[in-house]
Design an enzyme around this catalytic site. Structure first.
Site, PDB file in Angstrom:
ATOM      1  N   SER A  13       1.448   6.591 -12.698  1.00  0.00           N
ATOM      2  CA  SER A  13       1.185   5.770 -11.554  1.00  0.00           C
ATOM      3  C   SER A  13       2.541   5.160 -10.768  1.00  0.00           C
ATOM      4  O   SER A  13       3.753   5.487 -11.460  1.00  0.00           O
ATOM      5  CB  SER A  13       0.336   4.619 -12.002  1.00  0.00           C
ATOM      6  N   LEU A  15       3.771   6.058  -7.908  1.00  0.00           N
ATOM      7  CA  LEU A  15       4.542   7.299  -7.302  1.00  0.00           C
ATOM      8  C   LEU A  15       4.758   7.014  -5.632  1.00  0.00           C
ATOM      9  O   LEU A  15       5.489   7.667  -5.039  1.00  0.00           O
ATOM     10  CB  LEU A  15       4.152   8.725  -7.453  1.00  0.00           C
ATOM     11  N   ASP A  71      -2.257  -1.978  -0.795  1.00  0.00           N
ATOM     12  CA  ASP A  71      -2.081  -0.917  -0.054  1.00  0.00           C
ATOM     13  C   ASP A  71      -2.543  -0.800   1.496  1.00  0.00           C
ATOM     14  O   ASP A  71      -2.075  -0.208   2.058  1.00  0.00           O
ATOM     15  CB  ASP A  71      -2.585   0.530  -0.863  1.00  0.00           C
ATOM     16  N   ILE A 149     -10.333   8.234 -17.021  1.00  0.00           N
ATOM     17  CA  ILE A 149     -11.662   8.108 -17.265  1.00  0.00           C
ATOM     18  C   ILE A 149     -12.368   7.562 -16.072  1.00  0.00           C
ATOM     19  O   ILE A 149     -13.602   8.098 -15.474  1.00  0.00           O
ATOM     20  CB  ILE A 149     -12.151   7.671 -18.415  1.00  0.00           C
ATOM     21  N   GLU A 150     -11.966   6.472 -15.685  1.00  0.00           N
ATOM     22  CA  GLU A 150     -12.688   5.600 -14.624  1.00  0.00           C
ATOM     23  C   GLU A 150     -12.408   6.214 -13.347  1.00  0.00           C
ATOM     24  O   GLU A 150     -13.473   5.653 -12.501  1.00  0.00           O
ATOM     25  CB  GLU A 150     -12.104   4.112 -14.736  1.00  0.00           C
ATOM     26  N   LYS A 190       6.945  21.282 -14.986  1.00  0.00           N
ATOM     27  CA  LYS A 190       5.505  21.441 -15.805  1.00  0.00           C
ATOM     28  C   LYS A 190       4.434  20.164 -15.603  1.00  0.00           C
ATOM     29  O   LYS A 190       3.428  20.461 -15.585  1.00  0.00           O
ATOM     30  CB  LYS A 190       6.081  21.684 -17.427  1.00  0.00           C
ATOM     31  N   GLN A 193       2.495  21.043 -12.650  1.00  0.00           N
ATOM     32  CA  GLN A 193       1.537  22.018 -13.300  1.00  0.00           C
ATOM     33  C   GLN A 193       0.210  21.288 -13.759  1.00  0.00           C
ATOM     34  O   GLN A 193      -0.797  21.808 -13.509  1.00  0.00           O
ATOM     35  CB  GLN A 193       2.272  23.084 -13.888  1.00  0.00           C
ATOM     36  N   GLY A 354      -0.731 -19.476  -2.898  1.00  0.00           N
ATOM     37  CA  GLY A 354      -0.819 -19.624  -4.290  1.00  0.00           C
ATOM     38  C   GLY A 354      -2.014 -20.455  -4.859  1.00  0.00           C
ATOM     39  O   GLY A 354      -2.404 -21.102  -3.623  1.00  0.00           O
ATOM     40  N   CYS A 381       0.124 -21.277   3.697  1.00  0.00           N
ATOM     41  CA  CYS A 381      -1.095 -21.667   2.954  1.00  0.00           C
ATOM     42  C   CYS A 381      -0.647 -23.016   2.158  1.00  0.00           C
ATOM     43  O   CYS A 381      -0.668 -23.916   2.469  1.00  0.00           O
ATOM     44  CB  CYS A 381      -1.821 -20.524   2.270  1.00  0.00           C
ATOM     45  N   HIS A 508      -2.280 -17.024   7.201  1.00  0.00           N
ATOM     46  CA  HIS A 508      -1.342 -15.996   6.361  1.00  0.00           C
ATOM     47  C   HIS A 508      -0.630 -15.103   7.617  1.00  0.00           C
ATOM     48  O   HIS A 508      -1.015 -13.922   7.715  1.00  0.00           O
ATOM     49  CB  HIS A 508      -1.793 -15.284   5.259  1.00  0.00           C
ATOM     50  N   GLU A 510       1.687 -13.300   7.695  1.00  0.00           N
ATOM     51  CA  GLU A 510       2.445 -12.277   6.976  1.00  0.00           C
ATOM     52  C   GLU A 510       1.513 -10.903   7.071  1.00  0.00           C
ATOM     53  O   GLU A 510       1.831  -9.558   7.154  1.00  0.00           O
ATOM     54  CB  GLU A 510       3.018 -12.298   5.528  1.00  0.00           C
TER      55      GLU A 510
END
Length: 532
Positions: A13, A15, A71, A149-150, A190, A193, A354, A381, A508, A510
């Site tokens: 994860s 990347l 994201d 799995i999830e 590898k 692959q 926060g 905030c 907010h 931002e």
């Protein structure tokens, strides 16, 4: 017909699937296409709204008040589009919908199963975002790593989408890692692959492989991946390190990423217009000043907890020709005795949002230092609420001033809860969320920063509000209100006019800042810090 691009990840994860998806969206939009993006998260929480920032990072909020994965912030900043509730969903929400349907008899007594009922719900969500936005392109990022799995129901769902929408209308982009063995300097193919083999075993053949690496891909590695992963050599895209996050689209374009996607999906081969992005990058790479900003927060152990704030500061720095030297300062380590030593080297202080009582006394010490020393202060905030509490304690003399969130028994709850929220203080979904109108006070600093606009719309994520019983005392002692709700009942901003910049906002800002369209509040804050 709407085209679908699915971005999956392999090997490990972190990347940069989100940045890859956002960059591709920016490129395709520059070609004149209507692009929308979404993220499918395999965790079982209903949404990230009640998840710890130290585990999940920040919660990004859309215009329509949906609490989402961080994201989506990248998608909005790169593609310059406002996303909505159809742009992020979790396994928890999927199963919630399926179980509600089962209880209502929607399935007519059928045995409810992962296939077709769960996968159908996922597909419905994928199709919905394109219909809602009349999109030419829907970019869907699948959270997690191939083989989890999830994540299996999501992989199966996008396989089915490819069959239903037509293979010619779907493209699979797989982001993987190409590690280098330090002793030999050899780049290894590898892991990629094996990851592609796992994906193919689930019925998906990637069209494009984006290879995360710390150096250029050599011809041998490219040829090997092309052969063993069954993709053309030019569909192995190099994704290497860059100095500035916003260089990523042009770094990917060195491998003709957008042209390859255009070709594979038979899209109009329009010439892209990158003019705004290019102007921003010229500014970014010609910055000749540096300003030190102290970010005082409760979750500084994980920088992603304040991702949109740090990016908005970068945008404002680019606009002001300044590099941002961001100091991450733990609020729990600040007190009145040591505050000057800790914050003394900062040109400006920002306190973001926060929840909870932890670290509040440190925040109050930082705000007092800024107000008394005329150091530019920007509160967001919780940062606005603590600015009000600090003023009530140290200027109005209300020593026990606080928020209901921290001490519900205090006689001076300067920050209190809305009447309709009483009894739901600590539950999910009980906050003021999404875009609300704010009426700006004429001649206030806030109004000047927004260019004299009468009103603005900004995104919120909070439960508690300024207690109007303290309004008159605040105004009489120099703390005024730069923005209110249209009916005048809710305080949206406080400002201490004696200082060059001492502003707190309940919303907010931002979330609405873009690299080539920086938010005016952040621009004004960095300008004030530079002047100091």
């Amino acid at each position: 017909m709407t085209k679908y691009i699915f971005v999956t990840g392999g090997v490990v994860s972190g990347l940069g699937k989100g940045i890859t998806a956002a960059s591709l969206g920016m490129m395709l939009k520059a070609k004149g296409l209507n692009v929308i993006a979404q993220k499918l998260d395999p965790y079982i929480n209903m949404d990230p709204g009640t998840m710890s920032p130290l585990q999940h990072g920040e919660v990004f909020v859309t215009e329509d008040g949906h609490e989402t994965d961080l994201d989506l912030g990248h998608y909005e900043r790169f593609i310059d589009v406002n996303l909505n509730k159809f742009s992020n969903i979790t396994t928890g929400r999927i199963y919630w919908n399926v179980l509600e349907n089962e209880r209502k008899g929607v399935y007519n007594g059928e045995t409810v199963q992962v296939i077709p009922h769960v996968t159908n719900e996922i597909k419905k969500f994928i199709y919905s975002v394109g219909k809602k936005n009349n999109a030419d392109i829907v970019i869907t990022e699948i959270g997690g790593t191939t083989g989890d799995i999830e994540g299996l129901p999501y992989i199966e769902a996008i396989r089915q989408v490819a069959n239903e929408a037509g293979r010619e209308n779907c493209l699979f982009v797989h982001v993987t890692l190409a590690p280098v063995i330090a002793s030999s300097g050899e780049m290894k193919s590898k892991p990629t692959q094996h990851s592609v083999k796992e994906l193919r075993s689930l019925g998906i053949q990637p069209n494009v492989i984006v290879l995360r690496c710390d150096r250029p891909i050599d011809d041998g590695t490219r040829a090997k991946i092309s052969m063993f992963c069954n993709v053309p050599p030019d569909c192995v895209i190099e994704n290497s390190d860059v100095k500035l996050l916003y260089d990523v689209p042009f770094m990917l374009e060195k491998s003709n990423f957008s042209d390859i996607v255009t070709r594979e999906l038979s899209l109009p081969d329009n010439k892209p217009d990158y003019s705004d992005w290019e102007k921003m990058l010229v500014k970014a790479h010609s910055r000749d000043k540096t300003v030190t900003i102290g970010l005082v927060g409760k979750y500084v152990q994980m920088y992603d907890a304040y991702l949109s704030v740090s990016e908005a500061l970068t945008h404002a720095g680019i606009e002001n020709g300044a590099n941002i030297n961001l100091k991450w300062i733990d609020a729990e380590k600040i007190n009145d005795k040591d505050v000057k030593k800790i914050l003394g080297g900062c040109d400006g202080i920002i306190i973001p949002g926060g929840f909870g009582e932890r670290g509040i006394e440190g925040l109050l010490s930082a705000i007092k230092y800024c107000r008394e020393s005329n150091v530019p202060y920007f509160g967001i905030c919780l940062g606005m609420q603590t600015a009000a509490i600090e003023f009530a304690r140290n200027v109005l003399g209300r020593a026990d001033a606080t928020s209901r969130e921290f001490n519900p028994h205090s006689q001076n709850k300067v920050i209190d809860i809305m009447d309709e929220q009483i009894g739901y203080e600590n539950t999910g979904g009980s906050m003021r969320l999404g875009a609300y109108e704010c009426t700006l006070t004429p001649n206030s600093k806030l109004s000047q920063i927004y260019g004299g606009q009468a009103s603005i719309f900004e995104r919120h994520r909070h439960r508690y509000e300024f207690n109007n019983n303290y309004k008159d005392a605040f105004i009489e002692n120099g703390m005024t209100f730069g923005g209110l709700s249209p009916d005048g009942n809710l305080v949206e901003s406080v400002e201490y006019a004696k200082n060059r910049f001492h502003i707190g906002v309940q919303y907010h800002p931002e979330f609405k800042s873009r690299p080539h369209k920086p938010h005016p509040l952040f621009v004004a804050f960095i300008k004030a810090a530079l002047e100091k």
